[in-house]
Scaffold this motif. Structure first.
Motif: not given
Ligand code: ZN
Ligand code: FE
Length: 281
Positions: A121-124, A165-167, A180-181, A203-209
């Protein structure tokens, strides 16, 4: 026979919390009907990181198993894998931190041990905050001091967490990079402790997800659908929250994770995972 898999579990090699012996945990998982079980202890943290990391020492010093214990750990999982092979399929793994600035160390670690690991698993758990990298999941007081005040609002911290997380999805960690994340909303662990903050998703968090799920789908990465938060008084939701899964219906594999540290944790929240499939897929 259908698969019942716990993809995120800890062991007595974890230096924090009340930890039960991995053999006892595995026996309990067998009793609870699990057919697959990933042992994913926190991988050792780089010594250099421990020196530069900011904030209280406890989460830094206990954030990973000791490097000296690591081979014992691998041997023990290997032994239990054989011993219980007719009862449960055990995967040897680690929960590995994505640490900004320590990508080379992390890649070297995986190059060295990846061949002995079969489910990671890769976690932050650490992001930039007051004084440098800070733990996000230690205490609400530390979260307040190191992150909330640093970023000015809960939403800002959350948004930075999602950026990291995206990075982590595209960072080059070599051929053994985890598939797995881990708990992609861990930043919400203390959300109930800050009643005055806005905790909804912007809204920007939703775009990130949306972007995170899209990239995970592209790479066929699995998501840790982690139950630990439900049982934390300051959180009381899964990682990620069901609302996020409903809203985005990601086309990725969600793997149940109890994040067990103790015997009583084995199988916790499994009905939530089960119901998710019944109603939303
Ligand atoms: Zn742990
Ligand atoms: Fe974790």
């Amino acid at each position: 026979m259908s698969i019942k898999w716990d993809g995120h579990t800890h062991t007595e090699y974890c230096p924090h919390g009340t930890i039960s012996d991995m053999e006892k945990l595995i026996q309990k998982a067998i009793k609870k009907g699990f057919t697959h079980y990933s042992v994913t202890e926190h991988a050792p943290l780089p010594e250099e990181f421990k020196k530069i990391c900011s904030g209280p020492r406890y989460p830094i010093d206990t954030g990973g198993m000791l490097q000296n214990d690591f081979e014992h750990y691998l041997n023990k999982v290997q032994k239990l894998k054989k011993k219980y092979s007719s009862d449960i399929k055990i995967y040897t793994g680690v929960e590995l931190d994505y640490l900004v600035g320590f990508e080379n160390w992390t890649r070297d670690f995986l190059d060295e041990y990846g061949a002995y690991l079969d489910d990671n698993i890769l976690s932050v758990h650490f992001i930039e905050g007051k004084g440098g990298l800070r733990a996000i999941d230690y205490t609400s007081a530390d979260f307040d001091e190191g992150l909330l005040r640093y970023y000015g609002s809960f939403q800002n911290v959350q948004s930075e967490y999602l950026r990291v997380i995206r990075e982590s999805l595209t960072v080059d960690l070599g051929i053994f990079k985890p598939r797995r994340i881990g708990h992609i909303s861990l930043v919400r662990k203390f959300l109930q402790a800050f009643p005055c903050e806005i905790k909804t998703f912007s809204n920007s968090d939703h775009l990130k997800y949306e972007d995170i799920f899209g990239e995970m789908e592209k790479q066929k990465l699995m998501l840790d659908f982690n139950m630990a938060g439900i049982f934390k008084v300051d959180c009381r939701e899964t990682y990620p929250p069901i609302s996020i899964l409903k809203e985005h219906s990601p086309k990725i594999e969600l793997i149940y994770g109890s994040d067990s540290h103790d015997l009583q944790d084995i199988g916790r929240g499994y009905s939530i995972y089960d119901n998710y499939w019944k109603y939303f897929s």
